[in-house]
Design an enzyme around this catalytic site. Structure first.
Site, PDB file in Angstrom:
ATOM      1  N   LEU A 108      42.461 -50.528  -3.603  1.00 53.50           N
ATOM      2  CA  LEU A 108      42.921 -49.680  -4.702  1.00 53.50           C
ATOM      3  C   LEU A 108      44.191 -50.265  -5.299  1.00 53.50           C
ATOM      4  O   LEU A 108      45.020 -50.828  -4.570  1.00 53.50           O
ATOM      5  CB  LEU A 108      43.193 -48.248  -4.220  1.00 53.50           C
ATOM      6  CG  LEU A 108      42.022 -47.517  -3.576  1.00 53.50           C
ATOM      7  CD1 LEU A 108      42.329 -46.028  -3.490  1.00 53.50           C
ATOM      8  CD2 LEU A 108      40.709 -47.735  -4.309  1.00 53.50           C
ATOM      9  N   GLY A 153      40.285 -50.566  -0.030  1.00 47.97           N
ATOM     10  CA  GLY A 153      39.246 -50.272  -1.024  1.00 47.97           C
ATOM     11  C   GLY A 153      38.306 -51.445  -1.252  1.00 47.97           C
ATOM     12  O   GLY A 153      37.136 -51.252  -1.605  1.00 47.97           O
TER      13      GLY A 153
HETATM   14  C1  LIG Z   1      43.761 -42.406   0.140  1.00 41.47           C
HETATM   15  C2  LIG Z   1      43.859 -43.778  -0.512  1.00 41.47           C
HETATM   16  C3  LIG Z   1      43.054 -44.853   0.127  1.00 41.47           C
HETATM   17  C4  LIG Z   1      43.572 -46.165  -0.252  1.00 41.47           C
HETATM   18  C5  LIG Z   1      42.868 -47.267  -0.278  1.00 41.47           C
HETATM   19  C6  LIG Z   1      43.418 -48.545  -0.710  1.00 41.47           C
HETATM   20  O1  LIG Z   1      42.680 -49.420  -1.062  1.00 41.47           O
HETATM   21  S1  LIG Z   1      45.122 -48.742  -0.775  1.00 41.47           S
HETATM   22  C7  LIG Z   1      45.401 -50.474  -1.118  1.00 41.47           C
HETATM   23  C8  LIG Z   1      45.600 -51.218   0.166  1.00 41.47           C
HETATM   24  N1  LIG Z   1      45.660 -52.638  -0.089  1.00 41.47           N
HETATM   25  C9  LIG Z   1      46.345 -53.476   0.689  1.00 41.47           C
HETATM   26  O2  LIG Z   1      46.956 -53.080   1.657  1.00 41.47           O
HETATM   27  C10 LIG Z   1      46.346 -54.919   0.299  1.00 41.47           C
HETATM   28  C11 LIG Z   1      47.698 -55.333  -0.172  1.00 41.47           C
HETATM   29  N2  LIG Z   1      47.707 -56.708  -0.630  1.00 41.47           N
HETATM   30  C12 LIG Z   1      47.705 -57.775   0.206  1.00 41.47           C
HETATM   31  O3  LIG Z   1      47.661 -57.650   1.414  1.00 41.47           O
HETATM   32  C13 LIG Z   1      47.796 -59.132  -0.410  1.00 41.47           C
HETATM   33  O4  LIG Z   1      48.218 -58.984  -1.755  1.00 41.47           O
HETATM   34  C14 LIG Z   1      46.479 -59.938  -0.393  1.00 41.47           C
HETATM   35  C15 LIG Z   1      46.158 -60.353   1.040  1.00 41.47           C
HETATM   36  C16 LIG Z   1      45.331 -59.146  -0.997  1.00 41.47           C
HETATM   37  C17 LIG Z   1      46.662 -61.213  -1.251  1.00 41.47           C
HETATM   38  O5  LIG Z   1      47.804 -61.908  -0.820  1.00 41.47           O
HETATM   39  P1  LIG Z   1      48.480 -62.997  -1.761  1.00 41.47           P
HETATM   40  O6  LIG Z   1      49.579 -63.612  -0.951  1.00 41.47           O
HETATM   41  O7  LIG Z   1      47.435 -63.897  -2.341  1.00 41.47           O
HETATM   42  O8  LIG Z   1      49.045 -62.146  -2.990  1.00 41.47           O
HETATM   43  P2  LIG Z   1      50.414 -61.297  -3.019  1.00 41.47           P
HETATM   44  O9  LIG Z   1      50.526 -60.427  -1.815  1.00 41.47           O
HETATM   45  O10 LIG Z   1      51.564 -62.222  -3.301  1.00 41.47           O
HETATM   46  O11 LIG Z   1      50.169 -60.335  -4.265  1.00 41.47           O
HETATM   47  C18 LIG Z   1      50.172 -60.807  -5.607  1.00 41.47           C
HETATM   48  C19 LIG Z   1      50.591 -59.687  -6.517  1.00 41.47           C
HETATM   49  O12 LIG Z   1      49.638 -58.633  -6.431  1.00 41.47           O
HETATM   50  C20 LIG Z   1      50.275 -57.414  -6.081  1.00 41.47           C
HETATM   51  N3  LIG Z   1      49.347 -56.622  -5.261  1.00 41.47           N
HETATM   52  C21 LIG Z   1      48.777 -56.962  -4.093  1.00 41.47           C
HETATM   53  N4  LIG Z   1      47.965 -55.991  -3.656  1.00 41.47           N
HETATM   54  C22 LIG Z   1      48.021 -55.005  -4.596  1.00 41.47           C
HETATM   55  C23 LIG Z   1      47.379 -53.746  -4.718  1.00 41.47           C
HETATM   56  N5  LIG Z   1      46.510 -53.283  -3.797  1.00 41.47           N
HETATM   57  N6  LIG Z   1      47.659 -53.004  -5.789  1.00 41.47           N
HETATM   58  C24 LIG Z   1      48.527 -53.435  -6.724  1.00 41.47           C
HETATM   59  N7  LIG Z   1      49.153 -54.628  -6.662  1.00 41.47           N
HETATM   60  C25 LIG Z   1      48.905 -55.403  -5.603  1.00 41.47           C
HETATM   61  C26 LIG Z   1      51.518 -57.846  -5.310  1.00 41.47           C
HETATM   62  O13 LIG Z   1      52.479 -56.828  -5.311  1.00 41.47           O
HETATM   63  C27 LIG Z   1      51.939 -59.049  -6.113  1.00 41.47           C
HETATM   64  O14 LIG Z   1      52.537 -58.568  -7.308  1.00 41.47           O
HETATM   65  P3  LIG Z   1      53.774 -59.334  -8.002  1.00 41.47           P
HETATM   66  O15 LIG Z   1      54.795 -59.551  -6.938  1.00 41.47           O
HETATM   67  O16 LIG Z   1      53.186 -60.612  -8.514  1.00 41.47           O
HETATM   68  O17 LIG Z   1      54.195 -58.396  -9.095  1.00 41.47           O
END
Ligand SMILES: CCC/C=C/C(=O)SCCNC(=O)CCNC(=O)[C@H](O)C(C)(C)COP(=O)([O-])OP(=O)([O-])OC[C@H]1O[C@@H](n2cnc3c(N)ncnc32)[C@H](O)[C@@H]1OP(=O)([O-])[O-]
Length: 302
Positions: A108, A153
């Site tokens: 998400l 998600g």
């Molecule tokens: C009840 C609710 C249930 C919820 C369900 C969910 O899905 S909750 C979701 C749970 N999801 C997670 O826990 C996953 C969180 N993400 C990660 O773990 C890592 O980003 C990755 C492994 C996907 C990619 O790693 P990588 O080193 O290749 O990339 P990077 O980490 O350097 O990111 C690049 C840019 O993208 C941005 N951004 C990243 N994710 C999101 C996001 N979801 N959204 C928005 N933005 C996001 C990040 O801030 C950065 O922005 P900046 O600084 O350029 O402005």
């Protein structure tokens, strides 16, 4: 029971931006002798749909850089394109994959559920529900070609598919890691996982927010096959070719029989689920957790 009546969701009424997006979608079908035949690439800005060389198969590629987070726009386009494929009886199977190197989907979009107002949370959550219902109950054969990281998600989306092929790269991980963000995976996320890997494994995975590296994901049954990274899509296509040998109506009825009770759990209380989500996500403590998590993601980069 009519096969085409598996999902009864008044899609146009559910998501307001659709009409706009529908208008801007690229032309995709041409009637030939009364039958709609795909002629070219189609899709929309964030979701590319290409007919594969095998008849009846399409590849749907998510293209929402940098991390394919499930923004409202991406969710909307995904559902529109899926609906188009379902309405075109020439397609029977779809491979879902990503255009973002090393990332299937980051889940998400955290900017949709952090720092916004309740009306936005409600609209967004309805779109998340819609994505899940449409994929989970799709009468098409869906194969996820997981060519990168697949948390939360993103994992949910892959779990809606009938089969998952993942790149055998230890840098990637897949799982429902919501608790690590201080949030709770809703019951239908949980049900989808339980239906895939069983109750005990889900209980542990959900509480600990486990992100499984490919080998462990295969062991626990979260994915069905690991292949070298450059073979993910071709393997997904060859899996689909095997599934295509099964008569559609028998397979569709079987899929529906297996999945409808789970989907009904949400269909019966969509509004209540939206209200629960909005009140949960609006809490100060939850918003703080999400802000801290987003800040950590941004710091990691800097
Ligand atoms: C009840 C609710 C249930 C919820 C369900 C969910 O899905 S909750 C979701 C749970 N999801 C997670 O826990 C996953 C969180 N993400 C990660 O773990 C890592 O980003 C990755 C492994 C996907 C990619 O790693 P990588 O080193 O290749 O990339 P990077 O980490 O350097 O990111 C690049 C840019 O993208 C941005 N951004 C990243 N994710 C999101 C996001 N979801 N959204 C928005 N933005 C996001 C990040 O801030 C950065 O922005 P900046 O600084 O350029 O402005």
């Amino acid at each position: 029971m009519a096969l085409t009546a598996v999902v009864r969701i008044p899609t146009r009424a559910l998501l307001r931006p659709w009409a706009r997006l529908r208008d801007s979608a690229l032309g995709w079908m041409e009637p030939v002798g009364g039958v709609e035949v795909s002629t070219q690439r189609f899709g929309s800005q964030r979701v590319l749909v290409e007919p594969a060389s095998a008849a009846g198969v399409a590849v749907m590629t998510f293209k929402n850089p940098p991390v394919n987070s499930l923004s409202l726009e991406l969710l909307t386009e995904l559902v529109i394109n899926l609906e188009k494929l379902e309405n075109d009886k020439t397609f029977r199977g779809v491979v879902l994959t990503s255009d973002c190197p090393g990332i299937f989907s980051a889940g998400l979009d955290l900017t949709e559920i952090c720092g916004r107002n309740p009306a936005h949370y409600a609209e967004y959550w309805k779109a998340v529900q819609e994505m899940w219902l449409r994929l989970y109950l799709s009468n098409l054969m869906l194969v996820a070609a997981i060519n990168g990281a697949c948390p939360a998600g993103g994992c949910l989306m892959s779990l809606t598919c009938d089969y998952r092929v993942m790149a055998d790269n230890p840098k990637y991980a897949i799982g429902l890691n919501e608790t690590l963000l201080g949030i709770v995976a809703p019951f239908w996320f949980k049900d989808t996982l339980v239906n895939t890997i069983g109750h005990r494994a889900s209980e542990r995975a959900l509480q600990l927010g486990l992100l499984f590296p490919p080998t462990e994901a295969l062991q626990v049954g979260m994915v069905d096959r690991l292949v070298p990274e450059d073979q993910v899509q071709s393997t997904a296509l060859s899996v689909l070719a095997q599934w295509m040998a099964i008569p559609d109506h028998a397979r569709q009825l079987t899929k529906n029989m297996m999945r409808k009770p789970t989907a009904d759990g949400l269909l019966k209380k969509r509004d209540e689920d939206i209200q629960n989500f909005v009140s949960f996500i609006s809490r100060d403590s939850i918003q703080k957790s999400l802000q801290m998590y987003l800040a950590k993601l941004r710091q990691k980069k800097g």
